[in-house]
Design a protein around this motif. Structure first.
Motif, PDB file in Angstrom:
ATOM      1  N   VAL A   1       0.846  -1.186   0.000  1.00  0.00           N
ATOM      2  CA  VAL A   1       0.000   0.000   0.000  1.00  0.00           C
ATOM      3  C   VAL A   1       0.885   1.241   0.000  1.00  0.00           C
ATOM      4  O   VAL A   1       2.075   1.173   0.307  1.00  0.00           O
ATOM      5  CB  VAL A   1      -0.944   0.014   1.231  1.00  0.00           C
ATOM      6  N   ALA A   2       0.271   2.349  -0.345  1.00  0.00           N
ATOM      7  CA  ALA A   2       0.997   3.617  -0.371  1.00  0.00           C
ATOM      8  C   ALA A   2       1.448   4.001   1.032  1.00  0.00           C
ATOM      9  O   ALA A   2       0.781   3.697   2.016  1.00  0.00           O
ATOM     10  CB  ALA A   2       0.104   4.716  -0.949  1.00  0.00           C
ATOM     11  N   ALA A   3       2.580   4.657   1.111  1.00  0.00           N
ATOM     12  CA  ALA A   3       3.043   5.208   2.385  1.00  0.00           C
ATOM     13  C   ALA A   3       2.385   6.572   2.562  1.00  0.00           C
ATOM     14  O   ALA A   3       2.430   7.412   1.673  1.00  0.00           O
ATOM     15  CB  ALA A   3       4.553   5.352   2.383  1.00  0.00           C
ATOM     16  N   VAL A   4       1.744   6.756   3.688  1.00  0.00           N
ATOM     17  CA  VAL A   4       1.077   8.021   3.987  1.00  0.00           C
ATOM     18  C   VAL A   4       1.689   8.530   5.280  1.00  0.00           C
ATOM     19  O   VAL A   4       1.224   8.219   6.374  1.00  0.00           O
ATOM     20  CB  VAL A   4      -0.452   7.824   4.117  1.00  0.00           C
ATOM     21  N   PRO A   5       2.765   9.331   5.187  1.00  0.00           N
ATOM     22  CA  PRO A   5       3.516   9.713   6.377  1.00  0.00           C
ATOM     23  C   PRO A   5       2.719  10.468   7.432  1.00  0.00           C
ATOM     24  O   PRO A   5       2.969  10.325   8.610  1.00  0.00           O
ATOM     25  CB  PRO A   5       4.642  10.594   5.840  1.00  0.00           C
ATOM     26  N   ALA A   6       1.745  11.270   7.025  1.00  0.00           N
ATOM     27  CA  ALA A   6       0.996  12.065   8.007  1.00  0.00           C
ATOM     28  C   ALA A   6      -0.114  11.271   8.697  1.00  0.00           C
ATOM     29  O   ALA A   6      -0.694  11.738   9.660  1.00  0.00           O
ATOM     30  CB  ALA A   6       0.385  13.287   7.319  1.00  0.00           C
ATOM     31  N   ALA A   7      -0.385  10.091   8.190  1.00  0.00           N
ATOM     32  CA  ALA A   7      -1.479   9.289   8.750  1.00  0.00           C
ATOM     33  C   ALA A   7      -1.029   8.558  10.008  1.00  0.00           C
ATOM     34  O   ALA A   7       0.110   8.101  10.102  1.00  0.00           O
ATOM     35  CB  ALA A   7      -1.957   8.279   7.717  1.00  0.00           C
ATOM     36  N   PRO A   8      -1.936   8.432  10.983  1.00  0.00           N
ATOM     37  CA  PRO A   8      -1.596   7.625  12.158  1.00  0.00           C
ATOM     38  C   PRO A   8      -1.422   6.161  11.759  1.00  0.00           C
ATOM     39  O   PRO A   8      -1.925   5.739  10.728  1.00  0.00           O
ATOM     40  CB  PRO A   8      -2.800   7.798  13.084  1.00  0.00           C
ATOM     41  N   PRO A   9      -0.723   5.386  12.554  1.00  0.00           N
ATOM     42  CA  PRO A   9      -0.512   3.977  12.199  1.00  0.00           C
ATOM     43  C   PRO A   9      -1.814   3.181  12.251  1.00  0.00           C
ATOM     44  O   PRO A   9      -2.723   3.495  13.017  1.00  0.00           O
ATOM     45  CB  PRO A   9       0.470   3.482  13.263  1.00  0.00           C
ATOM     46  N   GLN A  10      -1.864   2.178  11.420  1.00  0.00           N
ATOM     47  CA  GLN A  10      -3.024   1.285  11.421  1.00  0.00           C
ATOM     48  C   GLN A  10      -2.936   0.379  12.643  1.00  0.00           C
ATOM     49  O   GLN A  10      -1.902  -0.233  12.891  1.00  0.00           O
ATOM     50  CB  GLN A  10      -3.049   0.459  10.129  1.00  0.00           C
TER      51      GLN A  10
ATOM     52  N   ASP B   1      -4.336   3.211  -1.724  1.00  0.00           N
ATOM     53  CA  ASP B   1      -3.852   4.587  -1.895  1.00  0.00           C
ATOM     54  C   ASP B   1      -3.775   5.328  -0.567  1.00  0.00           C
ATOM     55  O   ASP B   1      -2.954   6.231  -0.401  1.00  0.00           O
ATOM     56  CB  ASP B   1      -4.760   5.367  -2.852  1.00  0.00           C
ATOM     57  N   LEU B   2      -4.632   4.958   0.377  1.00  0.00           N
ATOM     58  CA  LEU B   2      -4.633   5.593   1.699  1.00  0.00           C
ATOM     59  C   LEU B   2      -3.671   4.916   2.676  1.00  0.00           C
ATOM     60  O   LEU B   2      -3.588   5.295   3.843  1.00  0.00           O
ATOM     61  CB  LEU B   2      -6.049   5.593   2.283  1.00  0.00           C
ATOM     62  N   GLY B   3      -2.968   3.883   2.204  1.00  0.00           N
ATOM     63  CA  GLY B   3      -1.991   3.207   3.049  1.00  0.00           C
ATOM     64  C   GLY B   3      -2.594   2.214   4.024  1.00  0.00           C
ATOM     65  O   GLY B   3      -1.971   1.903   5.046  1.00  0.00           O
ATOM     66  N   VAL B   4      -3.777   1.675   3.721  1.00  0.00           N
ATOM     67  CA  VAL B   4      -4.461   0.766   4.644  1.00  0.00           C
ATOM     68  C   VAL B   4      -4.306  -0.676   4.166  1.00  0.00           C
ATOM     69  O   VAL B   4      -4.757  -1.047   3.072  1.00  0.00           O
ATOM     70  CB  VAL B   4      -5.964   1.127   4.765  1.00  0.00           C
TER      71      VAL B   4
END
Length: 193
Positions: free
Chosen positions: A9-18, A59-62
């Protein structure tokens, strides 16, 4: 063929970890198309939605799992086994009724999942402009027990009434926005501690 974790999945640096595992499922299959109305089948609509939703989640890194490869929908017994292993599991369906004026969105689940189901209902209702019928228990419809809920611990998400031409038109016109909204809601739920 079959199921596997989707972890590329995409890396989304600003997103909190799953923090929670997620499964998305397409209701019905080629042996049981579910509701068939207005030139569409429930199985086809839900399979295409699940596959497109999976791409948006990537795309959202999930990281998540589906009940089958793209274009494939595993039997319910397999979907239940996968759902039971995940923290969150959502199976998409289309509602149907003898009265073509029946309208709206809803979810069916255990009461512990009502807050999550309510968020999914709000996304669907707000995006499609349809009545929000709310988060309900699994026995609120024509069935007293739903295996995906009872055995899999999942949430059934009724997208709209396929038997209502206006509901279908709203879905077709706003499908992309609905996919975006559902992906955001699922991503937020998967990142909730």
């Amino acid at each position: 063929m079959g199921w596997r974790w989707i972890d590329h999945v995409a890396a989304v640096p600003a997103a909190p970890p799953q923090t929670r595992t997620l499964m998305i499922s397409a209701g019905h299959d080629h042996r049981d198309p579910g509701v068939v109305a207005n030139g569409y089948s429930e199985a086809d609509i839900c399979l295409a939605l699940r596959d497109d939703l999976s791409a948006r989640l990537c795309d959202l890194g999930v990281r998540h799992v589906r009940d089958g490869d793209p274009g494939e929908n595993l039997p319910l017994r397999d979907a239940i086994r996968i759902a039971a292993r995940c923290d969150l599991a959502v199976e998409f369906h289309c509602n149907g009724a003898a009265d073509p004026r029946a309208t709206g969105v809803e979810t069916l689940s255990h009461s512990r999942d009502f807050p999550f189901g309510g968020r999914l209902c709000s996304v669907k209702s707000d995006t499609l402009g349809l009545r929000n019928r709310g988060a309900k228990p699994e026995n609120s419809g024509p069935h007293s027990r739903l295996a995906f809920v009872s055995d899999g611990g999942g949430v059934i998400s009724e997208l709209f009434f396929l038997t209502n031409p206006n509901d279908l038109a709203a879905f077709l016109a706003r499908r992309e926005a609905l996919l975006d909204g559902l992906a955001e809601a699922l991503a937020a739920a998967a990142r909730t501690p």
